[in-house]
Design a protein around this motif. Structure first.
Motif, PDB file in Angstrom:
ATOM      1  N   MET A   1      36.571  54.659  49.063  1.00 43.90           N
ATOM      2  CA  MET A   1      37.436  53.505  48.784  1.00 43.90           C
ATOM      3  C   MET A   1      38.892  53.972  48.635  1.00 43.90           C
ATOM      4  SD  MET A   1      36.083  50.408  48.443  1.00 43.90           S
ATOM      5  CE  MET A   1      37.018  49.592  47.153  1.00 43.90           C
ATOM      6  N   PRO A   2      39.790  53.483  49.488  1.00 45.74           N
ATOM      7  CA  PRO A   2      41.201  53.828  49.296  1.00 45.74           C
ATOM      8  C   PRO A   2      41.788  53.090  48.101  1.00 45.74           C
ATOM      9  CG  PRO A   2      40.963  52.260  51.085  1.00 45.74           C
ATOM     10  CD  PRO A   2      39.561  52.622  50.638  1.00 45.74           C
ATOM     11  N   TYR A   3      42.945  53.559  47.665  1.00 43.23           N
ATOM     12  CA  TYR A   3      43.714  52.937  46.578  1.00 43.23           C
ATOM     13  C   TYR A   3      42.926  52.873  45.276  1.00 43.23           C
ATOM     14  CZ  TYR A   3      46.272  51.715  50.774  1.00 43.23           C
ATOM     15  OH  TYR A   3      46.916  51.781  51.982  1.00 43.23           O
ATOM     16  N   THR A 237      42.232  46.043  47.543  1.00 39.74           N
ATOM     17  CA  THR A 237      41.223  45.199  46.886  1.00 39.74           C
ATOM     18  C   THR A 237      41.638  44.772  45.492  1.00 39.74           C
ATOM     19  OG1 THR A 237      39.502  46.318  48.152  1.00 39.74           O
ATOM     20  CG2 THR A 237      38.802  45.087  46.208  1.00 39.74           C
ATOM     21  N   HIS A 238      42.143  45.717  44.667  1.00 41.43           N
ATOM     22  CA  HIS A 238      42.453  45.362  43.275  1.00 41.43           C
ATOM     23  C   HIS A 238      43.633  44.398  43.198  1.00 41.43           C
ATOM     24  CE1 HIS A 238      45.315  48.705  43.868  1.00 41.43           C
ATOM     25  NE2 HIS A 238      46.005  48.202  42.864  1.00 41.43           N
ATOM     26  N   MET A 239      44.572  44.488  44.132  1.00 41.57           N
ATOM     27  CA  MET A 239      45.692  43.544  44.148  1.00 41.57           C
ATOM     28  C   MET A 239      45.239  42.168  44.639  1.00 41.57           C
ATOM     29  SD  MET A 239      48.973  45.718  45.500  1.00 41.57           S
ATOM     30  CE  MET A 239      49.424  47.299  44.773  1.00 41.57           C
ATOM     31  N   ARG A 240      44.334  42.151  45.632  1.00 44.45           N
ATOM     32  CA  ARG A 240      43.782  40.863  46.085  1.00 44.45           C
ATOM     33  C   ARG A 240      43.049  40.158  44.956  1.00 44.45           C
ATOM     34  NH1 ARG A 240      41.850  43.573  50.643  1.00 44.45           N
ATOM     35  NH2 ARG A 240      39.684  43.247  50.043  1.00 44.45           N
ATOM     36  N   SER A 251      42.001  36.749  51.418  1.00 43.18           N
ATOM     37  CA  SER A 251      40.892  37.219  52.231  1.00 43.18           C
ATOM     38  C   SER A 251      41.071  38.713  52.423  1.00 43.18           C
ATOM     39  CB  SER A 251      40.879  36.504  53.587  1.00 43.18           C
ATOM     40  OG  SER A 251      41.928  37.003  54.408  1.00 43.18           O
ATOM     41  N   GLU A 252      40.175  39.328  53.159  1.00 41.80           N
ATOM     42  CA  GLU A 252      40.263  40.771  53.376  1.00 41.80           C
ATOM     43  C   GLU A 252      41.463  41.161  54.229  1.00 41.80           C
ATOM     44  OE1 GLU A 252      36.612  42.378  54.806  1.00 41.80           O
ATOM     45  OE2 GLU A 252      35.529  41.974  52.944  1.00 41.80           O
ATOM     46  N   THR A 253      42.114  40.177  54.873  1.00 43.85           N
ATOM     47  CA  THR A 253      43.292  40.485  55.693  1.00 43.85           C
ATOM     48  C   THR A 253      44.587  39.941  55.082  1.00 43.85           C
ATOM     49  OG1 THR A 253      42.805  38.536  57.058  1.00 43.85           O
ATOM     50  CG2 THR A 253      41.978  40.659  57.839  1.00 43.85           C
ATOM     51  N   GLU A 268      55.994  36.625  40.793  1.00 46.19           N
ATOM     52  CA  GLU A 268      54.580  36.883  41.121  1.00 46.19           C
ATOM     53  C   GLU A 268      54.434  38.011  42.126  1.00 46.19           C
ATOM     54  OE1 GLU A 268      52.069  32.780  40.467  1.00 46.19           O
ATOM     55  OE2 GLU A 268      52.811  33.230  42.469  1.00 46.19           O
ATOM     56  N   PHE A 269      55.306  38.018  43.139  1.00 45.95           N
ATOM     57  CA  PHE A 269      55.277  39.065  44.159  1.00 45.95           C
ATOM     58  C   PHE A 269      55.443  40.440  43.518  1.00 45.95           C
ATOM     59  CE2 PHE A 269      57.920  41.833  46.876  1.00 45.95           C
ATOM     60  CZ  PHE A 269      57.133  41.946  48.015  1.00 45.95           C
ATOM     61  N   LEU A 270      56.417  40.572  42.619  1.00 48.66           N
ATOM     62  CA  LEU A 270      56.646  41.857  41.961  1.00 48.66           C
ATOM     63  C   LEU A 270      55.480  42.224  41.049  1.00 48.66           C
ATOM     64  CD1 LEU A 270      60.447  41.511  41.111  1.00 48.66           C
ATOM     65  CD2 LEU A 270      59.431  42.956  42.870  1.00 48.66           C
ATOM     66  N   ASP A 271      54.923  41.233  40.376  1.00 45.29           N
ATOM     67  CA  ASP A 271      53.798  41.476  39.469  1.00 45.29           C
ATOM     68  C   ASP A 271      52.566  41.950  40.242  1.00 45.29           C
ATOM     69  OD1 ASP A 271      52.317  41.518  37.087  1.00 45.29           O
ATOM     70  OD2 ASP A 271      51.719  39.422  37.304  1.00 45.29           O
ATOM     71  N   ILE A 272      52.237  41.255  41.325  1.00 44.55           N
ATOM     72  CA  ILE A 272      51.057  41.608  42.117  1.00 44.55           C
ATOM     73  C   ILE A 272      51.291  42.906  42.884  1.00 44.55           C
ATOM     74  CG2 ILE A 272      49.630  40.882  44.094  1.00 44.55           C
ATOM     75  CD1 ILE A 272      50.095  37.957  43.048  1.00 44.55           C
TER      76      ILE A 272
END
Length: 280
Positions: A1-3, A237-240, A251-253, A268-272
């Motif tokens: 698993m990356p990241y 994955t963790h950010m999604r 989604s996965e993409t 929100e962009f900076l937080d995520i």
């Protein structure tokens, strides 16, 4: 698993913020009940994030260097550090040094709940590391090249760590050529934990709903929006998962991209986009 690499003081993470400082960033955007220049909204958001990162990484002995952070401004034939004060001219700075060296601390008024359904004004202390600057064009290709150099050195020094995250905040098209190849070059760097992440946010004052974290180009209005989308990395994955918990459809993409951002979606962009795996 990356990241999934552990982030610790011996294996820190890396954030690079690329901030458009072109003349058009002086244009207004709505901010609550008032309007503010786009540059001011963005600099406030980054200053607030640096405070939040410092708090998140604070322990009894002080702020731990879980991250090194660069804030790079680009505009008017210049690309370089946007830090003010003691950190001026520096690129990647350990978070403990960032926390201890704001250029100044301002007193600002803020509305908070009075506990009875109303709002009252209170004064808060607001550390400032960068100021809004607006001048000239948008040398995005050079900015991505600058980040590429920083990322290359970082990956060489931390080959097993969590990959660097580059967050580009801009309101306009690149004025120094197509940035695609620079973006591809930047994202081609990788640690053992995965490729470098490049996320893009388009700031707007034009109204209309922001397009947040899309997984395809269909709703994007023009070639420029699609270019920024194509330059953006897929969210790990963790950010999604975190984005989904904040009410975003993912989604996965799903990519780390926001178009036509308002003040809420900038935050929100900076937080995520700076959501890390577990800190040790």
């Amino acid at each position: 698993m990356p990241y999934t690499a552990e982030i610790s003081r011996t294996n820190p993470g890396c954030f690079i913020f690329l901030v458009d400082q072109s003349a058009s960033m002086s244009d207004p955007m709505e901010s609550g009940e008032t309007t503010q220049p786009r540059a001011e909204v963005v600099s406030n958001a980054i200053n607030r994030l640096l405070t939040e990162l410092s708090v998140k990484c604070a322990k009894e002995e002080g702020v731990r260097d879980y991250f090194h952070v660069a804030v790079i401004g680009y505009g008017h034939n210049r690309v370089g550090s946007a830090y003010q004060g003691a950190l001026a001219g520096r690129d990647l700075v350990p978070l403990g040094e960032v926390a201890n060296n704001p250029a100044r601390v301002e007193s600002r008024t803020k509305k908070v709940s009075d506990g009875a359904g109303g709002l009252v004004e209170t004064t808060v202390q607001f550390p400032v590391w960068m100021d809004p600057v607006t001048n000239g064009g948008t040398p995005m290709t050079r900015a991505l090249g600058y980040a590429n150099t920083l990322v290359g050195h970082w990956v060489d020094m931390h080959p097993g760590g969590f990959p660097p995250i580059v967050l580009n905040l801009t309101d306009g098209e690149s004025t120094d050529g197509d940035p695609t190849s620079a973006a591809i070059g930047l994202a081609s760097h990788a640690t053992a934990d995965g490729p470098v992440l490049l996320f893009n946010l388009h700031v707007s004052g034009s109204g209309g709903a922001p397009i947040t974290f899309p997984d395809n180009e269909q709703a994007l209005p023009d070639t420029y929006a699609k270019l920024l989308f194509q330059m953006s990395s897929v969210l790990p994955t963790h950010m999604r998962s975190y984005a989904a918990s904040q009410g975003h459809r993912v989604s996965e993409t799903t990519r780390g991209f926001v178009y036509n951002a308002d003040i809420v979606s900038i935050v929100e962009f900076l937080d995520i986009g700076t959501r890390a795996t577990e800190l040790r």
